[in-house]
Scaffold this active site. Structure first.
Site, mmCIF file in Angstrom:
data_model
loop_
_atom_site.group_PDB
_atom_site.id
_atom_site.type_symbol
_atom_site.label_atom_id
_atom_site.label_comp_id
_atom_site.label_asym_id
_atom_site.label_seq_id
_atom_site.Cartn_x
_atom_site.Cartn_y
_atom_site.Cartn_z
ATOM 1 N N ARG A 36 0.695 -5.600 17.345
ATOM 2 C CA ARG A 36 1.719 -4.669 17.816
ATOM 3 C C ARG A 36 0.996 -3.468 18.414
ATOM 4 O O ARG A 36 -0.099 -3.100 17.977
ATOM 5 C CB ARG A 36 2.618 -4.208 16.674
ATOM 6 C CG ARG A 36 3.471 -5.295 16.097
ATOM 7 C CD ARG A 36 4.537 -5.794 17.044
ATOM 8 N NE ARG A 36 5.646 -4.855 17.168
ATOM 9 C CZ ARG A 36 6.710 -5.042 17.940
ATOM 10 N NH1 ARG A 36 6.783 -6.128 18.699
ATOM 11 N NH2 ARG A 36 7.688 -4.158 17.979
ATOM 12 N N ARG B 221 6.995 6.971 -6.354
ATOM 13 C CA ARG B 221 6.639 7.923 -7.411
ATOM 14 C C ARG B 221 7.870 8.366 -8.182
ATOM 15 O O ARG B 221 8.940 8.559 -7.603
ATOM 16 C CB ARG B 221 5.936 9.144 -6.807
ATOM 17 C CG ARG B 221 4.653 8.794 -6.045
ATOM 18 C CD ARG B 221 3.819 10.045 -5.822
ATOM 19 N NE ARG B 221 2.629 9.741 -5.034
ATOM 20 C CZ ARG B 221 2.471 10.038 -3.754
ATOM 21 N NH1 ARG B 221 3.441 10.682 -3.117
ATOM 22 N NH2 ARG B 221 1.366 9.729 -3.116
ATOM 23 N N GLU C 261 7.735 7.944 19.217
ATOM 24 C CA GLU C 261 6.847 6.779 19.148
ATOM 25 C C GLU C 261 7.664 5.489 19.120
ATOM 26 O O GLU C 261 8.576 5.339 18.307
ATOM 27 C CB GLU C 261 5.964 6.866 17.902
ATOM 28 C CG GLU C 261 5.002 5.701 17.754
ATOM 29 C CD GLU C 261 4.062 5.847 16.576
ATOM 30 O OE1 GLU C 261 3.871 4.859 15.850
ATOM 31 O OE2 GLU C 261 3.527 6.967 16.370
ATOM 32 N N TYR D 34 -6.241 -4.419 9.140
ATOM 33 C CA TYR D 34 -5.781 -3.041 9.187
ATOM 34 C C TYR D 34 -6.719 -2.206 8.330
ATOM 35 O O TYR D 34 -6.844 -2.419 7.121
ATOM 36 C CB TYR D 34 -4.352 -2.894 8.672
ATOM 37 C CG TYR D 34 -3.868 -1.466 8.820
ATOM 38 C CD1 TYR D 34 -3.244 -1.052 9.996
ATOM 39 C CD2 TYR D 34 -4.088 -0.525 7.821
ATOM 40 C CE1 TYR D 34 -2.846 0.259 10.158
ATOM 41 C CE2 TYR D 34 -3.693 0.781 7.977
ATOM 42 C CZ TYR D 34 -3.067 1.172 9.143
ATOM 43 O OH TYR D 34 -2.685 2.484 9.311
ATOM 44 N N ASP E 248 -8.028 1.904 7.543
ATOM 45 C CA ASP E 248 -7.940 3.345 7.770
ATOM 46 C C ASP E 248 -9.319 3.884 8.147
ATOM 47 O O ASP E 248 -10.336 3.201 8.002
ATOM 48 C CB ASP E 248 -7.428 4.048 6.502
ATOM 49 C CG ASP E 248 -5.935 3.849 6.303
ATOM 50 O OD1 ASP E 248 -5.206 3.792 7.308
ATOM 51 O OD2 ASP E 248 -5.506 3.747 5.134
ATOM 52 N N ARG F 42 0.802 -1.214 0.000
ATOM 53 C CA ARG F 42 0.000 0.000 0.000
ATOM 54 C C ARG F 42 0.845 1.279 0.000
ATOM 55 O O ARG F 42 0.308 2.379 -0.008
ATOM 56 C CB ARG F 42 -0.960 0.002 1.202
ATOM 57 C CG ARG F 42 -0.317 0.035 2.547
ATOM 58 C CD ARG F 42 -1.303 -0.268 3.659
ATOM 59 N NE ARG F 42 -0.740 -0.062 4.979
ATOM 60 C CZ ARG F 42 -0.811 1.072 5.661
ATOM 61 N NH1 ARG F 42 -1.429 2.107 5.147
ATOM 62 N NH2 ARG F 42 -0.272 1.183 6.859
ATOM 63 N N ARG G 288 9.424 6.995 14.977
ATOM 64 C CA ARG G 288 9.165 8.311 14.406
ATOM 65 C C ARG G 288 8.921 9.323 15.517
ATOM 66 O O ARG G 288 8.696 8.957 16.669
ATOM 67 C CB ARG G 288 7.970 8.275 13.450
ATOM 68 C CG ARG G 288 6.671 7.796 14.069
ATOM 69 C CD ARG G 288 5.551 7.747 13.034
ATOM 70 N NE ARG G 288 4.284 7.324 13.621
ATOM 71 C CZ ARG G 288 3.112 7.381 13.012
ATOM 72 N NH1 ARG G 288 3.037 7.849 11.766
ATOM 73 N NH2 ARG G 288 2.003 6.971 13.603
#
Length: 372
Positions: free
Chosen positions: A251, A177, A302, A350, A352, A173, A281
Site C-alpha cells: 500500500r 490501556r 492522507e 514493516y 519502525d 502491536r 488522517r
C-alpha cells in the site's frame, strides 16, 4: 581499500555507510534515485510557513534500546515528544490508543481500571481462541462496538480490503490501556530531532570516504559488475531481480496539502475512523515541533491506495500470495555472496526507524568483523 556500494540513502544505508566509513578501510558510494537523502524520513522546511515538514508522513522516533537512542543522539539533538493521537468517529473526538478515557467516553461510563477491564472482557468474543485475522483479533480483545468504531473503517481505507482479509499481526502491536495514559508508544525514549531527520542522516553521511549520488537509479543485479567488493541494497527486493517472480503487494499513501493562518486542528495527528471520510488522517506539522512558534500552518490529508509502478511503496501487505512470491526472491538472495539486503523494502517487513537502525548497526558490525 575495499569499495562498497550502498543503494538507498535512508536510515539503513546511512547507518551502514557511517559505520563502515569510520573504520577508514572502505570507500563508499551511496546512490539514491530520489533528489534528496533520508528516504521516507526526509524532512525539509516549508518555504511559505517555515514549518519543518515530514515529507512522507509523520515520523516520531521511539525506542527502548539505549544503544540505538545514544547512537542517533550522537548526530543531533532529539527533543522530547509524546505522540498523542486523536480519532474522530461519528462527530466525536476520542483519545487513541484506546485507553480508560476512550472507554468511558464511548460507553458513557465512569469506570475505574478494573471495572473497565471486566467490561471490555465481557464485550470480547470469547469463542475466538486463536485469532488469525485482523477482525478476529479486534473482536476478541475489544469487542464488536470498539472494533467497528475505531478499527473497521480506518483499516479498510488504509489497506483497501476488508479487515477479515488481513493478518492478526497488524493489530497486535497496538496497545489497549486501562488507565488514562494516551501516549501512543510504550518505549522509554521518544523524541523528534530538533533540525529534522534529514539533518541527522546528512551528518551520518558526512565523511570523506563517502560519496553521495542522488537521482541515480540502481539497475538491478547487472550493477554487480561495477567493480564493488560488496553491495548493501535497501530498495524493493522484487525490483532488484527485475520482478521476475512477480511484484510484491504494497500500500502507498498520498497527501493533499493545505495552508492557513494560525492553528488548524490543535494536534499533530487526528485519525478519521468513519469509512465515508475518504482520507485516513490529517497531520499538522507545526505540532511536531512544539519548541518552535509559527503564525501560519501547513497540514495534509492522507489517503491510501494500491501501489502502482511509479508510486513509492510504504506498507508491505504480506498477504498469502505475497509471501509465496517473497520465498522465491529469498531463495535468489541466498545464492548471492556479495550482496546484503536490509531495511523495510529489501526484507519486505514493516519496520519502525529504531528497528531499521538497530538491524543496520548489527549488520555493519558483523560485516566488519567478518572482513577482519
Amino acid at each position: 581499500m575495499k569499495k562498497i556500494l550502498i543503494v538507498g540513502a535512508g536510515f539503513s544505508g546511512a547507518v551502514i555507510a557511517n559505520t563502515l566509513a569510520k573504520t577508514g578501510e572502505y570507500f563508499i558510494d551511496v546512490i539514491d534515485e530520489r533528489n534528496h537523502i533520508g528516504g521516507n524520513c526526509h524532512t525539509e522546511r516549508d518555504p511559505k510557513t517555515d514549518v519543518m515538514v515530514h515529507q512522507y508522513g509523520p515520523h516520531i522516533f521511539h525506542t527502548s534500546n539505549e544503544k540505538v537512542w545514544n547512537y542517533v543522539n550522537s548526530f543531533g539533538t532529539f527533543r522530547p515528544f509524546v505522540n498523542r493521537v486523536k480519532s474522530i468517529y461519528m462527530g466525536q473526538v476520542y483519545s487513541m490508543p484506546i485507553n480508560l478515557h476512550t472507554i468511558n467516553q464511548f460507553f458513557g461510563k465512569t469506570f475505574g481500571p478494573e471495572e473497565a477491564k471486566n467490561w471490555i472482557k465481557s464485550k470480547g468474543d470469547s469463542s475466538i481462541d486463536d485469532p488469525k485475522t485482523f477482525e478476529d483479533q479486534a473482536k476478541k480483545f475489544v469487542g464488536e462496538e470498539l472494533y467497528k468504531a475505531f478499527f473497521y473503517g480506518y483499516t479498510k481505507k488504509q489497506w483497501g480490503t476488508e479487515p477479515r482479509n488481513l493478518p492478526a499481526s497488524i493489530l497486535k502491536r497496538l496497545p489497549v490501556r486501562f488507565n488514562y495514559d494516551d501516549n501512543y508508544y510504550n518505549d522509554i525514549y521518544q523524541g523528534i530531532p530538533e533540525d529534522g531527520y534529514s539533518a541527522i542522516i546528512q551528518k551520518m553521511l558526512d565523511h570523506p570516504n563517502i560519496k553521495i549520488q542522488l537521482e541515480k537509479r540502481f539497475l538491478g543485479g547487472s550493477d554487480q559488475s561495477s567493480g564493488y567488493d560488496h553491495i548493501f541494497y535497501t530498495g524493493p527486493i522484487d525490483a532488484y531481480f527485475s520482478f521476475r517472480h512477480g511484484r510484491l503487494g504494497y500500500r502507498t499513501v498520498y497527501f493533499k496539502e493545505h495552508r492557513t493562518e494560525g492553528d488548524f486542528q490543535g494536534n499533530p495527528v487526528i485519525n478519521y475512523a468513519d469509512e465515508k471520510v475518504p482520507y485516513t488522517r490529517v497531520h499538522e506539522h507545526k505540532h511536531f515541533t512544539p519548541w518552535e512558534s509559527h503564525s501560519k500552518t501547513i497540514y495534509f490529508e492522507e489517503y491510501s491506495k494500491e501501489t502502482d509502478e511509479d508510486d513509492i511503496p510504504y506498507y508491505p501487505k504480506r498477504l498469502d500470495e505475497d509471501m509465496k512470491i517473497l520465498k522465491e526472491y529469498e531463495l535468489e538472495v541466498s545464492r548471492l555472496s556479495n550482496v546484503t539486503f536490509l531495511g523495510r523494502l529489501a526484507t519486505y517487513r514493516y519496520l519502525d526507524m529504531h528497528h531499521i537502525i538497530e538491524e543496520a548497526l548489527d549488520c555493519a558490525e558483523k560485516f566488519i568483523n567478518k572482513q577482519s
